[in-house]
Design an enzyme around this catalytic site. Structure first.
Site, PDB file in Angstrom:
ATOM      1  N   HIS A 106      12.847  23.183  -4.909  1.00 57.84           N
ATOM      2  CA  HIS A 106      11.594  23.860  -5.226  1.00 57.84           C
ATOM      3  C   HIS A 106      10.657  23.909  -4.025  1.00 57.84           C
ATOM      4  O   HIS A 106      10.705  23.059  -3.150  1.00 57.84           O
ATOM      5  CB  HIS A 106      10.848  23.114  -6.351  1.00 57.84           C
ATOM      6  CG  HIS A 106      11.653  22.942  -7.591  1.00 57.84           C
ATOM      7  ND1 HIS A 106      11.580  21.800  -8.352  1.00 57.84           N
ATOM      8  CD2 HIS A 106      12.544  23.745  -8.218  1.00 57.84           C
ATOM      9  CE1 HIS A 106      12.386  21.914  -9.399  1.00 57.84           C
ATOM     10  NE2 HIS A 106      12.982  23.084  -9.338  1.00 57.84           N
ATOM     11  N   LYS A 150      16.480  26.837 -15.750  1.00 55.39           N
ATOM     12  CA  LYS A 150      15.580  27.480 -14.779  1.00 55.39           C
ATOM     13  C   LYS A 150      16.070  27.249 -13.347  1.00 55.39           C
ATOM     14  O   LYS A 150      16.100  28.178 -12.534  1.00 55.39           O
ATOM     15  CB  LYS A 150      14.164  26.932 -14.963  1.00 55.39           C
ATOM     16  CG  LYS A 150      13.133  27.552 -14.061  1.00 55.39           C
ATOM     17  CD  LYS A 150      11.756  26.967 -14.359  1.00 55.39           C
ATOM     18  CE  LYS A 150      10.716  27.525 -13.423  1.00 55.39           C
ATOM     19  NZ  LYS A 150       9.390  26.944 -13.682  1.00 55.39           N
ATOM     20  N   TYR A 166       4.734  11.817  -6.482  1.00 54.52           N
ATOM     21  CA  TYR A 166       4.407  12.534  -5.256  1.00 54.52           C
ATOM     22  C   TYR A 166       2.976  13.034  -5.272  1.00 54.52           C
ATOM     23  O   TYR A 166       2.442  13.424  -6.294  1.00 54.52           O
ATOM     24  CB  TYR A 166       5.384  13.669  -4.959  1.00 54.52           C
ATOM     25  CG  TYR A 166       5.654  14.654  -6.064  1.00 54.52           C
ATOM     26  CD1 TYR A 166       5.147  15.944  -6.001  1.00 54.52           C
ATOM     27  CD2 TYR A 166       6.461  14.315  -7.148  1.00 54.52           C
ATOM     28  CE1 TYR A 166       5.427  16.874  -6.989  1.00 54.52           C
ATOM     29  CE2 TYR A 166       6.742  15.229  -8.146  1.00 54.52           C
ATOM     30  CZ  TYR A 166       6.220  16.511  -8.053  1.00 54.52           C
ATOM     31  OH  TYR A 166       6.493  17.421  -9.040  1.00 54.52           O
ATOM     32  N   GLN A 198      -3.618  16.299  -5.589  1.00 53.53           N
ATOM     33  CA  GLN A 198      -2.973  16.157  -6.897  1.00 53.53           C
ATOM     34  C   GLN A 198      -1.848  15.137  -6.794  1.00 53.53           C
ATOM     35  O   GLN A 198      -1.088  15.146  -5.830  1.00 53.53           O
ATOM     36  CB  GLN A 198      -2.416  17.519  -7.324  1.00 53.53           C
ATOM     37  CG  GLN A 198      -1.722  17.532  -8.665  1.00 53.53           C
ATOM     38  CD  GLN A 198      -1.311  18.938  -9.086  1.00 53.53           C
ATOM     39  OE1 GLN A 198      -2.051  19.895  -8.882  1.00 53.53           O
ATOM     40  NE2 GLN A 198      -0.145  19.061  -9.675  1.00 53.53           N
ATOM     41  N   ARG A 226      16.770  17.913  -9.814  1.00 53.74           N
ATOM     42  CA  ARG A 226      15.599  18.793  -9.866  1.00 53.74           C
ATOM     43  C   ARG A 226      15.459  19.454  -8.504  1.00 53.74           C
ATOM     44  O   ARG A 226      15.354  18.785  -7.495  1.00 53.74           O
ATOM     45  CB  ARG A 226      14.344  18.006 -10.209  1.00 53.74           C
ATOM     46  CG  ARG A 226      14.376  17.368 -11.592  1.00 53.74           C
ATOM     47  CD  ARG A 226      13.079  16.612 -11.873  1.00 53.74           C
ATOM     48  NE  ARG A 226      13.116  15.905 -13.128  1.00 53.74           N
ATOM     49  CZ  ARG A 226      12.685  16.395 -14.295  1.00 53.74           C
ATOM     50  NH1 ARG A 226      12.190  17.602 -14.368  1.00 53.74           N
ATOM     51  NH2 ARG A 226      12.751  15.661 -15.388  1.00 53.74           N
ATOM     52  N   GLU A 256       0.877  -1.175   0.000  1.00 47.58           N
ATOM     53  CA  GLU A 256       0.000   0.000   0.000  1.00 47.58           C
ATOM     54  C   GLU A 256       0.908   1.217   0.000  1.00 47.58           C
ATOM     55  O   GLU A 256       1.607   1.478   0.975  1.00 47.58           O
ATOM     56  CB  GLU A 256      -0.891   0.024   1.240  1.00 47.58           C
ATOM     57  CG  GLU A 256      -1.952  -1.040   1.249  1.00 47.58           C
ATOM     58  CD  GLU A 256      -2.811  -0.988   2.510  1.00 47.58           C
ATOM     59  OE1 GLU A 256      -2.401  -0.363   3.520  1.00 47.58           O
ATOM     60  OE2 GLU A 256      -3.892  -1.585   2.490  1.00 47.58           O
TER      61      GLU A 256
END
Length: 189
Positions: free
Chosen positions: A61, A165, A130, A46, A58, A28
């Protein structure tokens, strides 16, 4: 499911129970009631998934108020070094970072609360997943440059593949000067 606190308040390592046999395995990856029993009661809205080739970094953030996100993260294929940095004003661990290895073999998840800058570097080709407690809002993007010398994060590599970026993100000091006052104002701190 085993939930373990980390050195940063509110960040938890989550070890699901894995049932394996000659056919494969079952686990699970998310079970709200079991998380609630551990004090993690978050309405996720989401799910995100990314694929990154080996050596991609990455981050770091985060989403700024009022669109901050709690995240439940994991790896379904591959492996990463995952890093969180506490940027919560007034937190006893403000400015501290911690790194975690997440991979498809151990199936460990990480709960990352609001107020954390987050990033990862892939150790091999990886599918990263995620859950988020708030929808993505581009106007609320924030971050800290991955190689900030003041944080001195050990990513395990000196030359990752980083987007243009992400190379432009502010240092931790610049983040504190420019964005922290806005965060404090939002929370009336």
């Amino acid at each position: 499911m085993i939930v373990k606190p980390t050195t940063i308040e509110g960040v938890y390592e989550i070890y699901p129970r894995v049932f394996e046999d000659e056919r494969g395995y079952f686990l699970e990856s998310f079970q709200l009631e079991k998380l609630r029993e551990q004090g993690i009661d978050v309405p996720f809205v989401q799910d995100n998934q990314s694929f990154s080739k080996k050596g991609v970094l990455r981050g770091l953030h985060l989403q700024l108020p009022p669109y901050e996100q709690d995240k439940l993260i994991g790896v379904v294929w591959g492996s990463v070094i995952d890093v969180v940095v506490d940027v919560r004003p007034g937190s006893p661990t403000f400015g501290r970072w911690e790194a975690f290895r997440l991979d498809a073999r151990e199936h460990k998840r990480l709960f990352v609360p609001k107020g954390m800058a987050h990033g990862f570097v892939t150790l091999e080709d990886t599918v990263f997943v995620y859950k988020c407690s708030e929808y993505y809002h581009p106007e609320a993007e924030g971050g800290i440059v991955w190689n900030d010398p003041a944080l001195a994060i050990d990513w395990g590599t000196a030359s990752p593949i980083v987007s243009a970026k992400d190379q432009q993100l502010p240092t931790f000091e610049e983040f504190c000067e420019k964005l922290l006052p806005k965060i404090k104002e939002f929370y009336a701190l």
